[in-house]
Design a protein around this motif. Structure first.
Motif, PDB file in Angstrom:
ATOM      1  N   GLY A  94      -5.737  -4.847  -0.468  1.00 42.52           N
ATOM      2  CA  GLY A  94      -5.714  -5.122   0.651  1.00 42.52           C
ATOM      3  C   GLY A  94      -5.389  -5.071   1.878  1.00 42.52           C
ATOM      4  O   GLY A  94      -5.313  -3.381   1.667  1.00 42.52           O
ATOM      5  N   GLY A 154      -7.964 -11.487   6.953  1.00 40.98           N
ATOM      6  CA  GLY A 154      -8.676 -12.333   5.264  1.00 40.98           C
ATOM      7  C   GLY A 154      -9.775 -12.254   5.102  1.00 40.98           C
ATOM      8  O   GLY A 154     -10.623 -12.836   6.304  1.00 40.98           O
ATOM      9  N   LYS A 155     -10.560 -13.114   4.374  1.00 39.90           N
ATOM     10  CA  LYS A 155     -12.142 -13.361   4.298  1.00 39.90           C
ATOM     11  C   LYS A 155     -12.093 -14.950   4.680  1.00 39.90           C
ATOM     12  O   LYS A 155     -13.272 -14.656   5.168  1.00 39.90           O
ATOM     13  CB  LYS A 155     -12.233 -13.333   2.772  1.00 39.90           C
ATOM     14  CG  LYS A 155     -13.809 -13.544   2.363  1.00 39.90           C
ATOM     15  CD  LYS A 155     -13.977 -13.583   0.710  1.00 39.90           C
ATOM     16  CE  LYS A 155     -15.538 -14.196   0.590  1.00 39.90           C
ATOM     17  NZ  LYS A 155     -16.374 -13.749  -0.711  1.00 39.90           N
ATOM     18  N   SER A 186      -3.546   0.432   4.444  1.00 44.17           N
ATOM     19  CA  SER A 186      -4.437  -0.504   3.540  1.00 44.17           C
ATOM     20  C   SER A 186      -3.575  -0.273   2.252  1.00 44.17           C
ATOM     21  O   SER A 186      -2.578   0.650   2.044  1.00 44.17           O
ATOM     22  CB  SER A 186      -5.816   0.465   2.805  1.00 44.17           C
ATOM     23  OG  SER A 186      -6.512  -0.027   3.705  1.00 44.17           O
ATOM     24  N   SER A 236      -8.141 -14.640  -1.334  1.00 47.73           N
ATOM     25  CA  SER A 236      -8.562 -14.741  -0.195  1.00 47.73           C
ATOM     26  C   SER A 236      -8.006 -15.905   0.579  1.00 47.73           C
ATOM     27  O   SER A 236      -9.056 -15.770   2.274  1.00 47.73           O
ATOM     28  CB  SER A 236     -10.457 -14.830  -0.130  1.00 47.73           C
ATOM     29  OG  SER A 236     -10.528 -15.581  -0.800  1.00 47.73           O
ATOM     30  N   TYR A 295      -4.586 -10.567   0.786  1.00 44.19           N
ATOM     31  CA  TYR A 295      -5.228  -9.459  -0.046  1.00 44.19           C
ATOM     32  C   TYR A 295      -6.720 -10.190  -0.712  1.00 44.19           C
ATOM     33  O   TYR A 295      -7.185 -11.272  -0.642  1.00 44.19           O
ATOM     34  CB  TYR A 295      -4.019  -9.970  -1.553  1.00 44.19           C
ATOM     35  CG  TYR A 295      -3.202  -8.875  -1.515  1.00 44.19           C
ATOM     36  CD1 TYR A 295      -2.992  -7.406  -2.489  1.00 44.19           C
ATOM     37  CD2 TYR A 295      -1.555  -9.766  -0.983  1.00 44.19           C
ATOM     38  CE1 TYR A 295      -1.765  -7.245  -2.140  1.00 44.19           C
ATOM     39  CE2 TYR A 295      -0.790  -9.205  -1.464  1.00 44.19           C
ATOM     40  CZ  TYR A 295      -1.249  -8.038  -1.981  1.00 44.19           C
ATOM     41  OH  TYR A 295       0.272  -7.164  -1.668  1.00 44.19           O
ATOM     42  N   ASP A 296      -7.268  -8.950  -1.456  1.00 45.74           N
ATOM     43  CA  ASP A 296      -9.069  -9.416  -1.316  1.00 45.74           C
ATOM     44  C   ASP A 296      -9.700 -10.621  -2.458  1.00 45.74           C
ATOM     45  O   ASP A 296      -9.612 -11.588  -2.119  1.00 45.74           O
ATOM     46  CB  ASP A 296     -10.024  -8.842  -2.169  1.00 45.74           C
ATOM     47  CG  ASP A 296      -9.648  -7.006  -1.395  1.00 45.74           C
ATOM     48  OD1 ASP A 296      -9.308  -6.970   0.092  1.00 45.74           O
ATOM     49  OD2 ASP A 296      -9.681  -5.483  -1.496  1.00 45.74           O
ATOM     50  N   GLU A 297      -8.121 -10.416  -3.756  1.00 46.85           N
ATOM     51  CA  GLU A 297      -7.946 -11.657  -4.332  1.00 46.85           C
ATOM     52  C   GLU A 297      -7.273 -12.880  -4.012  1.00 46.85           C
ATOM     53  O   GLU A 297      -8.059 -14.153  -4.870  1.00 46.85           O
ATOM     54  CB  GLU A 297      -6.982 -11.413  -5.810  1.00 46.85           C
ATOM     55  CG  GLU A 297      -7.501 -11.318  -6.759  1.00 46.85           C
ATOM     56  CD  GLU A 297      -7.086 -10.954  -8.390  1.00 46.85           C
ATOM     57  OE1 GLU A 297      -6.830 -11.757  -9.377  1.00 46.85           O
ATOM     58  OE2 GLU A 297      -6.553 -10.059  -8.083  1.00 46.85           O
ATOM     59  N   HIS A 338      -2.430  -1.291  -2.405  1.00 45.04           N
ATOM     60  CA  HIS A 338      -2.779  -1.837  -3.808  1.00 45.04           C
ATOM     61  C   HIS A 338      -1.297  -1.511  -4.185  1.00 45.04           C
ATOM     62  O   HIS A 338      -0.956  -0.959  -4.426  1.00 45.04           O
ATOM     63  CB  HIS A 338      -3.778  -0.800  -3.985  1.00 45.04           C
ATOM     64  CG  HIS A 338      -4.651  -1.079  -4.870  1.00 45.04           C
ATOM     65  ND1 HIS A 338      -3.992  -1.700  -6.302  1.00 45.04           N
ATOM     66  CD2 HIS A 338      -5.827  -1.124  -5.446  1.00 45.04           C
ATOM     67  CE1 HIS A 338      -4.838  -1.820  -7.161  1.00 45.04           C
ATOM     68  NE2 HIS A 338      -5.724  -1.733  -6.677  1.00 45.04           N
TER      69      HIS A 338
END
Length: 683
Positions: free
Chosen positions: A95, A33-34, A87, A120, A116-118, A89
């Motif tokens: 994510g 993740g980020k 991937s 991070s 997930y992107d949200e 969603h």
């Protein structure tokens, strides 16, 4: 010689190939993740890496993070056989998912790790085990998210601080420094007759990084979240669940949906991320009504023998000081469970209690009624007429509430729910009360119920039904008065997140120190957000009996249970003397002028463990409000969270103008004892 050289070269090549294979496997077996990475090795052991400010910080060594216990033997080594990436969603957003498959004798293990992107800083795990053998397996439990965090101890400070989520009779601090030898199970079932439940998250952090683990199920589960510090160099966390299950050939066991999260600073970030993840899954919080932020006077200072006359006599000073709420506390009822008006105090029955509420309203206040749902004395009419309401243990015994010398009622029995809803209708519609104070440590958790009269699908229906019980009460109160105040006071227990959506005021709930007032405020604001009121409880319980600054500085609602006139109650220390009246008056004016509970509590700006002095910050209407706490302080203060502009600095307790500072980060020299409250206002 040639043969020896050949063997040596082959051995070197084998080591190199093994290393290359392991490196390739690790590269493939990576959930990235980020701000977080989880890396798995060939045995499906893993380690967590935090990515902060462009740096990678390894939390700890590789370890058996997910395991299954079969016939009292832990199985933690699985041979990695397959790696897939996809991937996703879904309700949590977009994510990436890593899916790993591993094998052990008679078992296949699958781990799906989603970042997930949200979210991070968080990695979410779904783990399952399939019996691939020919015989059934006796499963005793499973463990997810078992990690070790290495210390980075600085001179003169503890290696770790921690947030603990278990509820215990001794009512320990939820936030504390760890010492070698520390071990707390944080079992979210019952840890004593009255004490259980909690929020399914624990957190351990050092000065530069922290790790949190927990589960994301939508109802309470009987998990443990043990936190330990076995030596000076390491602390450990995990999510553990005991069960007794026969796993038949071909059958699959799924664990709960669990997570690991990383952060910088203290635990506020991880609890906030947990709350956001639960909101994404459908949990909702209704904002508290405006009046929920009004200061509270409670008649509890008079004790259970409180009379209507004592309440009436206190109203003039309560009004003079500017309180909004008048609370009638314990003692109005004949017994817990029956909830009839005490005829010695209210001889006229409903007429008398309604007259009291009318009098409170006529003086300009709102009226709140104390109540202890789910408890019933053994000799009550309720239990004589409805013994089937009781929550029963596996051996058929009744579950005792020791503090009240009462029995638990089952929250998952529909008739019990209806009985309590009818009491709310009487209190709020017939008597006219504007709010309820739900009280008792036993409300935070219940054991499984084995009462055959309830026809539960599983005994755990009672555990998982407890939040729904309080939802029914909350919805009933708001259906009668949409702006009703529903205060929930679980008396020192570590709040269950699953109940939080069904109240609009949480409370410090019998704090044992001003430190608990502040740490509970920070915790509950992380879990609830700023739209729900946090009540610092009666200031009379704070250190010195008058520490309004601890409640105001964290954005809490102030309250008291003083008695008046002097000499009118059994406890002289609660008397509002003329000297105390001046102090109470001063702080009520400050509270109402600033009204900081309506601001945004910025809990991620300061680390409650490692930052000194202890600091809290609130943003409201473009202004920044800072609260600093220490027995004594003489040094520089960091004013974080400012914009790149000039600010006028004021001590908002004394009104003293202090000068001008320049954002985005300012430093201010200060000397104070106990606390310092500052306002930074843009020029």
């Amino acid at each position: 010689m040639a043969m020896t050289l050949r063997k040596t070269l082959l051995a070197v090549l084998a080591v190199w190939l093994a290393g290359a294979s392991n490196a390739l496997a690790s590269e493939r077996a990576l959930a990235d993740g980020k701000f977080i990475s989880v890396v798995f090795d060939e045995a499906l052991h893993s380690r967590v890496v935090a990515k902060i400010d462009g740096r990678e910080i390894v939390i700890g060594d590789f370890g058996p993070s997910e395991s299954l216990t079969v016939a009292q033997k832990e199985i933690s080594d699985f041979t990695l056989v397959q790696v897939n990436h996809e991937s996703v969603h879904d309700a949590m957003g977009a994510g990436q998912r890593l899916i790993l498959t591993g094998t052990a004798p008679s078992l296949r293990k699958s781990i799906a790790v989603t970042t997930y992107d949200e979210f991070s800083r968080m990695a979410i795990f779904e783990v399952q085990y399939t019996n691939t053998g020919n015989a059934s397996l006796a499963v005793d439990g499973w463990t997810n998210q078992r990690y070790s965090i290495s210390s980075g101890q600085g001179a003169g400070e503890p290696p770790f601080w921690s947030y603990q989520s278990g509820s215990y009779e001794e009512r320990p601090d939820w936030v504390l420094p760890l010492k070698a030898g520390f071990n707390q199970e944080n079992y979210l079932g019952m840890n004593d007759t009255d004490y259980g439940g909690g929020t399914p998250v624990v957190d351990v952090w050092r000065r530069n990084v922290g790790i949190a683990v927990g589960h994301l199920e939508l109802s309470p589960k009987l998990v443990s979240l043990p936190v330990a510090m076995p030596d000076q160099e390491h602390a450990t966390v995990a999510v553990h669940f005991k069960l007794s299950k026969e796993l038949k050939p071909g059958e699959t066991l799924k664990t709960f949906r669990t997570f690991v999260a990383v952060h910088q600073g203290d635990y506020f970030q991880s609890l906030s991320d947990y709350r956001r993840a639960m909101l994404k899954q459908g949990v909702t919080f209704k904002p508290a009504p405006d009046d929920a932020f009004g200061p509270i006077w409670c008649a509890w200072g008079y004790g259970r023998k409180c009379t209507a006359a004592q309440v009436y006599n206190a109203l003039p000073i309560v009004k003079k000081l500017g309180f909004r709420w008048v609370t009638l506390d314990d003692g109005w009822q004949t017994a817990e469970g029956d909830w009839f008006l005490n005829p010695e105090k209210y001889a006229g029955g409903d007429r008398d209690i309604k007259a009291m509420v009318d009098r409170i309203h006529a003086e300009g206040f709102k009226a709140q009624l104390w109540w202890a749902p789910l408890s019933a004395k053994p000799d009550t009419q309720l239990l004589k007429q409805h013994p089937e309401y009781l929550l029963l243990n596996a051996d058929g015994s009744k579950q005792k509430i020791s503090y009240w010398n009462a029995w638990y009622l089952c929250p998952a029995d529909p008739d019990v729910v209806k009985y309590h809803q009818a009491l709310i209708v009487k209190a709020m519609r017939d008597w006219g009360f504007d709010g309820l104070k739900l009280d008792g440590q036993f409300m935070n958790g219940v054991p499984p119920c084995y009462n055959p009269a309830h026809h539960h699908a599983l005994p755990e229906d009672a555990v998982e039904g407890l939040p729904l019980f309080f939802k029914a009460l909350y919805d009933t109160a708001l259906s009668i008065k949409p702006d009703a105040l529903v205060e929930f006071c679980p008396c020192g227990t570590a709040y269950s997140f699953f109940t939080l959506p069904y109240m609009n005021m949480a409370v410090a709930s019998d704090p044992r120190s001003s430190w608990q007032v502040r740490l509970k405020g920070k915790t509950l604001k992380a879990l609830m957000g700023d739209s729900i009121a946090y009540f610092g409880d009666h200031v009379d319980m704070s250190e010195g009996g008058a520490d309004f600054a601890s409640t105001i500085g964290v954005g809490g609602v102030v309250g008291t249970n003083f008695t008046w006139p002097v000499g009118s109650a059994r406890r002289p220390k609660l008397d509002l003397t003329p000297e105390k009246e001046k102090v109470w008056g001063k702080w009520l004016k400050i509270y109402k002028a600033e009204m900081l509970p309506r601001g945004e509590y910025l809990g991620a700006l300061y680390d409650i463990g490692f930052d000194r002095p202890e600091a809290h910050a609130i943003r409201k209407n473009g202004n920044m409000y800072y609260a600093f706490y220490a027995p004594e302080w003489n040094g520089k203060l960091q004013l974080r969270g400012l914009e790149k502009r000039a600010y006028r600095l004021t001590n908002y307790e004394t009104g003293e103008a202090l000068g001008t500072v320049q954002g985005p980060e300012a430093v201010w020299p200060a000397q104070f004892n106990k606390h310092l409250l500052l306002e930074a206002k843009p020029e």
